[in-house]
Design a protein around this motif. Sequence first.
Motif, PDB file in Angstrom:
ATOM      1  N   SER A  98       0.797  -1.230   0.000  1.00 27.92           N
ATOM      2  CA  SER A  98       0.000   0.000   0.000  1.00 27.92           C
ATOM      3  C   SER A  98       0.831   1.282   0.000  1.00 27.92           C
ATOM      4  CB  SER A  98      -0.961   0.009   1.186  1.00 27.92           C
ATOM      5  OG  SER A  98      -2.016  -0.904   0.967  1.00 27.92           O
ATOM      6  N   ALA A  99       2.127   1.175   0.201  1.00 26.70           N
ATOM      7  CA  ALA A  99       2.962   2.364   0.023  1.00 26.70           C
ATOM      8  C   ALA A  99       2.840   2.876  -1.408  1.00 26.70           C
ATOM      9  CB  ALA A  99       4.418   2.048   0.355  1.00 26.70           C
ATOM     10  N   GLY A 100       2.511   1.958  -2.338  1.00 23.73           N
ATOM     11  CA  GLY A 100       2.334   2.323  -3.735  1.00 23.73           C
ATOM     12  C   GLY A 100       1.058   3.102  -4.020  1.00 23.73           C
ATOM     13  N   TYR A 183      -9.597   2.607  -4.032  1.00 25.27           N
ATOM     14  CA  TYR A 183      -8.764   3.694  -4.577  1.00 25.27           C
ATOM     15  C   TYR A 183      -8.202   3.322  -5.949  1.00 25.27           C
ATOM     16  CZ  TYR A 183      -4.314   1.323  -4.362  1.00 25.27           C
ATOM     17  OH  TYR A 183      -3.289   0.462  -4.620  1.00 25.27           O
ATOM     18  N   VAL A 184      -7.998   2.000  -6.197  1.00 22.00           N
ATOM     19  CA  VAL A 184      -7.371   1.546  -7.444  1.00 22.00           C
ATOM     20  C   VAL A 184      -8.206   1.936  -8.663  1.00 22.00           C
ATOM     21  CG1 VAL A 184      -8.402  -0.751  -7.674  1.00 22.00           C
ATOM     22  CG2 VAL A 184      -6.028  -0.392  -8.357  1.00 22.00           C
ATOM     23  N   ASN A 218      -0.509  -7.191 -11.303  1.00 26.94           N
ATOM     24  CA  ASN A 218      -1.923  -7.290 -10.965  1.00 26.94           C
ATOM     25  C   ASN A 218      -2.178  -8.495 -10.073  1.00 26.94           C
ATOM     26  OD1 ASN A 218      -2.638  -5.034 -12.391  1.00 26.94           O
ATOM     27  ND2 ASN A 218      -3.169  -6.148 -14.239  1.00 26.94           N
ATOM     28  N   SER A 219      -2.878  -8.253  -8.983  1.00 31.88           N
ATOM     29  CA  SER A 219      -3.230  -9.335  -8.059  1.00 31.88           C
ATOM     30  C   SER A 219      -4.631  -9.072  -7.536  1.00 31.88           C
ATOM     31  CB  SER A 219      -2.227  -9.399  -6.901  1.00 31.88           C
ATOM     32  OG  SER A 219      -2.273  -8.192  -6.144  1.00 31.88           O
ATOM     33  N   GLY A 220      -5.068  -9.873  -6.600  1.00 31.09           N
ATOM     34  CA  GLY A 220      -6.397  -9.679  -6.039  1.00 31.09           C
ATOM     35  C   GLY A 220      -7.436 -10.517  -6.769  1.00 31.09           C
ATOM     36  N   SER A 226      -3.453  -3.471  -8.486  1.00 32.47           N
ATOM     37  CA  SER A 226      -2.089  -3.386  -8.986  1.00 32.47           C
ATOM     38  C   SER A 226      -1.133  -3.042  -7.852  1.00 32.47           C
ATOM     39  CB  SER A 226      -2.001  -2.320 -10.080  1.00 32.47           C
ATOM     40  OG  SER A 226      -2.725  -2.714 -11.213  1.00 32.47           O
ATOM     41  N   VAL A 227      -0.068  -3.816  -7.739  1.00 28.47           N
ATOM     42  CA  VAL A 227       0.959  -3.593  -6.721  1.00 28.47           C
ATOM     43  C   VAL A 227       2.274  -3.304  -7.432  1.00 28.47           C
ATOM     44  CG1 VAL A 227       2.219  -4.599  -4.778  1.00 28.47           C
ATOM     45  CG2 VAL A 227      -0.217  -5.115  -5.096  1.00 28.47           C
ATOM     46  N   TYR A 228       2.969  -2.278  -6.969  1.00 25.93           N
ATOM     47  CA  TYR A 228       4.224  -1.906  -7.620  1.00 25.93           C
ATOM     48  C   TYR A 228       5.401  -2.627  -6.971  1.00 25.93           C
ATOM     49  CZ  TYR A 228       7.228   0.980 -10.516  1.00 25.93           C
ATOM     50  OH  TYR A 228       8.125   1.407 -11.473  1.00 25.93           O
ATOM     51  N   TRP A 229       6.337  -3.063  -7.821  1.00 23.61           N
ATOM     52  CA  TRP A 229       7.578  -3.701  -7.390  1.00 23.61           C
ATOM     53  C   TRP A 229       8.741  -2.889  -7.938  1.00 23.61           C
ATOM     54  CZ3 TRP A 229       8.230  -8.940  -5.325  1.00 23.61           C
ATOM     55  CH2 TRP A 229       7.015  -9.560  -5.004  1.00 23.61           C
ATOM     56  N   SER A 230       9.782  -2.688  -7.125  1.00 22.69           N
ATOM     57  CA  SER A 230      10.959  -1.963  -7.604  1.00 22.69           C
ATOM     58  C   SER A 230      12.134  -2.207  -6.671  1.00 22.69           C
ATOM     59  CB  SER A 230      10.678  -0.458  -7.686  1.00 22.69           C
ATOM     60  OG  SER A 230      10.830   0.161  -6.414  1.00 22.69           O
TER      61      SER A 230
END
Length: 357
Positions: A98-100, A183-184, A218-220, A226-230
């Motif tokens: 959720s920081a994303g 929110y997405v 994309n998950s759920g 959508s969850v961001y990875w970096s």
Amino acid sequence: MKKLYILLLFPLLLSNCSADSNENPVEEQMYFPPTDGSTTWETKSILSLGWNQNAVQPLLEYLELKHSKSFMIIVNGRIVMENYFNGHTATTNWYWASAGKTLTATLSGIAEQEGFIDINNKVSDYIGTGWTNAPLDKENLITCKNLLSMNSGLNDALGDDVSPTNLQYTADAGTRWAYHNVYVKMQDVVAQSSGQTWNNYFNTKLRDKIGMNGFWFNSGTSGDLSVYWSTTRSMARFGLLNLNKGKWNGTQILNENYFAQATTTSQNINLAYGYLWWLNGKTSYHLPQTQIQFSGSIIPNGANDMFMALGKNDQKIYVIPSKKMVVIRMGDAADDENFTLSNFDNELWGKINALIL
């Protein structure tokens, strides 16, 4: 005699000038790492900042004990600490959770400044009606700003699924604050209004401009979450952008007026929430999955002007304007699994304070 007096006075004048110079040193210029894919990033030593070197090892031991994967402190854009744990490296991607959400808030602001959306308009203006299971008159109360402020009035107890059948009416928009993955839908708003895919708009308007890497996954249940990875450094770049009020090395990426709104209380229920940013130093706050109001600041050990991107299992971006500082933590849950906030935040800041005070 007069010449002798001037000669005696001259060293004193030099001494005073020197003292004034020490009392009012030239302010260090903010640094921005290159955006060309280079690994170059200026550093600054703990010694040069006058921090407590003896507090470094206890902080690192605590971070490792609490299942951290990475930790960074940046001051004035320069790296002061950058540490990796448990096999994680500078090139390893990790999820923001959720920081994303703050990435979505930022892209929403960019879309507004480009004239694609007005966050005061209802969501159905952009993605059509029937995007919820609420009666039409109630659905049409929900604005983009409601999604960004977490006061859509939709039921937050039904899990991550944001398909229409699972977005059920609980209260009129604006009357109830509840932490909700709805929110997405702002990503759909941005995509529809801009005529671009979310990924393309994000990459061209934000990621590439500040030299981030990473990807959306994309998950759920509905496939919409959508969850961001970096890498950790990419997360730090985003923190640095926000430390500078949406400006990157002289270029205004995000309108400063919108940035100010995003990092200010967005509604009168949860004072510690802006547009998907958490705010420290308020007189009260709410937590996810509860309607209870708690008194005081979310993170008592943190600076009152600190604002935060906080994600499940203790993914953290802390931005502290008064100290020109950004702090990043990635990893597994420090203690038990948590949604966004945990006791870890306050304990961590106790350790950081021992370092920087």
